[in-house]
Design an enzyme around this catalytic site. Structure first.
Site, PDB file in Angstrom:
ATOM      1  N   HIS A  87       0.828  -1.212   0.000  1.00  0.00           N
ATOM      2  CA  HIS A  87       0.000   0.000   0.000  1.00  0.00           C
ATOM      3  C   HIS A  87       0.857   1.255   0.000  1.00  0.00           C
ATOM      4  CE1 HIS A  87       0.790   0.937   4.264  1.00  0.00           C
ATOM      5  NE2 HIS A  87       0.621  -0.356   4.524  1.00  0.00           N
ATOM      6  N   CYS A 133       3.407  -4.692   6.647  1.00  0.00           N
ATOM      7  CA  CYS A 133       3.032  -4.434   5.258  1.00  0.00           C
ATOM      8  C   CYS A 133       4.215  -3.899   4.454  1.00  0.00           C
ATOM      9  CB  CYS A 133       1.874  -3.433   5.196  1.00  0.00           C
ATOM     10  SG  CYS A 133       0.296  -4.130   5.725  1.00  0.00           S
TER      11      CYS A 133
END
Length: 508
Positions: free
Chosen positions: A425, A441
């Protein structure tokens, strides 16, 4: 899309010139021009001319002449006439000296000397006669002088006229995916117009794909030398020396590579759809539904024809073919163009093997690489999890969403590719890129994520490894992967990909 290949910019980066793939050179490198010939263009007139000068200065006349002759093989070019002049000069310098006369006691030498004296006397008499005729002709005006000179100088030995011209460079912008025939016609027409406005000048037009078409297809003077490296086609025209507009496409094989990448993108999405629903969609439009059924963002442009139109049977008219009944992914979706040498059939197009789009994360280098089959579409720096929280392994992109909502605004940036507990992301925290600060992440800058997102379909594989990935190897890197995407002319499809009613809970 900006192509980033290093974590940090080298202090010497501003002096580097990108030759080919992963090769960068400093123009002050003493072997710069040799490397240009080896890695970029074996017929570069500039490189051969500069090498000719180098060997001439070092006394190697043979090699100097070889490179000067090679520089003249490209015509017209700014180095054609300088190379020609150097060859003439070196050829004269290499001519053997006239042998000295033999001793006077030699009868042959004596006869030669007498003949030379007689010839010299004849030449003196001719010169005197010529001067007298000119003096007489002066009494009858300039016209008479011209006739006399013409009569006495018949150019029987031959003559050589050299035309020096000024090179004037322009840039012509084209939308992404512009068909090759349309590009050729536009360059030809514009070259003729510019030559009419600027006679006796060599017109050089650099075609650049920029997503927009300038008003009235207007060519603008080249003000940024970097645009030369971004051009995909060059046109040259000088009516004083050649009646043809010479158009040269740079790296034409990239069009086929981009088309191959576009086919793998849709094939990957189709396989993901089949895994979720038990069969492929009856219509290709079903890949472009609103979230969560947005298996792909766009129908890529087939770059050889510049079309994104999808047909059900092959006719070679451009765009794509989708056959929902085919079992082989390569025969289910393929380019509706005949590759060179394929005799206008679909055989070559369907022979492109299916290779899913793959994202590779190299944790040791903090880098992300995007492959569509053998083609590298992007290499980007990333941020990873603190204390080894980003796991190694192979994952699958299960959902794709723009502007994902999290526990706090903007935590997942402009877009995300979900893989279960973790995601790739965007982030506004630029300092976290190249570092280990996340909760697990993979982070990219918002700008990089916005560029990467539309090129990654649902079903793409994500391989995360702590060891090195070995770099991109011999696979070509497409400097402009955005050529796969539709331009402002409305080609292709676009899905609604936000999920405003959902709050995501990735590790972050």
């Amino acid at each position: 899309m900006q192509h980033l290949r290093q974590r940090f910019k080298s202090p010497a980066a501003d002096k580097l010139v990108r030759l080919h793939k992963n090769i960068y050179l400093n123009r002050s490198d003493p072997k710069y021009h040799e490397k240009v010939i080896t890695y970029l263009d074996p017929h570069s007139p500039e490189a051969h001319y500069k090498l000719g000068q180098y060997f001439e200065n070092n006394g190697n006349i043979g090699k100097a002449l070889k490179h000067y002759k090679e520089a003249m093989s490209t015509y017209p070019s700014p180095y054609y006439f300088p190379a020609s002049g150097s060859i003439r000069r070196l050829t004269k310098e290499k001519a053997p000296a006239i042998p000295r006369p033999q001793a006077a006691s030699d009868p042959i030498a004596s006869r030669t000397k007498r003949k030379g004296a007689a010839a010299g006397l004849k030449m003196l008499l001719l010169v005197l006669l010529f001067i007298n005729v000119l003096l007489l002709a002066l009494l009858y005006g300039p016209t008479a002088v011209s006739k006399v000179v013409s009569a006495f100088m018949p150019w029987s030995v031959g003559k050589e006229v050299t035309y020096e011209s000024i090179e004037t460079a322009y840039v012509l912008h084209f939308p992404y995916g512009e068909p090759q025939k349309a590009v050729e016609e536009a360059l030809h027409k514009k070259a003729l117009q510019l030559a009419n406005d600027h006679p006796k000048q060599t017109i050089v037009l650099y075609g650049v794909a920029s997503g927009v078409r300038t008003a009235d297809n207007q060519a603008v003077p080249l003000s940024d030398e970097q645009l030369k490296t971004k051009s995909f086609v060059v046109a040259e025209y000088n009516p004083a020396v050649d009646t043809s507009v010479k158009i040269r496409f740079l790296h034409p094989e990239f069009q086929k590579l981009r088309t191959t990448a576009g086919a793998q993108l849709i094939r990957t999405a189709l396989e993901a759809y089949a895994a979720d629903h038990g069969s492929v969609p009856s219509s290709i439009e079903q890949l472009f539904q609103p979230y969560p059924n947005n298996y792909a963002s766009y129908m890529p442009i087939e770059t050889i024809s510049g079309s994104a139109h999808v047909r059900t049977v092959f006719d070679g008219s451009g765009g794509w073919v989708y056959d929902a009944q085919a079992r082989d992914p390569a025969r289910r979706f393929y380019p509706n163009v005949a590759w060179e040498g394929s005799s206008g059939t679909a055989a070559a197009s369907t022979s492109l093997p299916f290779a899913p789009v793959t994202v590779t994360i190299d944790q040791s280098a903090h880098s992300l690489r995007l492959n569509a089959g053998p083609v590298v579409l992007a290499e980007l720096p990333v941020g990873l999890g603190a204390d080894g929280r980003t796991p190694d392994g192979t994952f699958t992109v299960l959902e794709r969403v723009r502007e994902p909502q999290g526990s706090r605004p903007g935590v997942y940036g402009t877009a995300a590719l979900g893989m279960g507990e973790i995601a790739i992301h965007g982030t506004a925290e630029a300092a976290s890129i190249g570092a280990n600060l996340s909760l697990g992440c993979i982070r990219l800058t918002n700008e990089a994520m916005s560029a990467l997102y539309p090129l990654v379909p649902r079903g793409a594989r994500v391989v995360i490894s702590s060891g090195g990935t070995g770099g991109s190897g011999s696979a070509p890197i497409l400097v402009q992967p955005e050529l796969l995407l539709p331009g402002k002319d409305g080609l292709g499809r676009k899905a609604e990909e936000t999920a405003k009613q959902r709050v995501f809970q990735w590790l972050g």
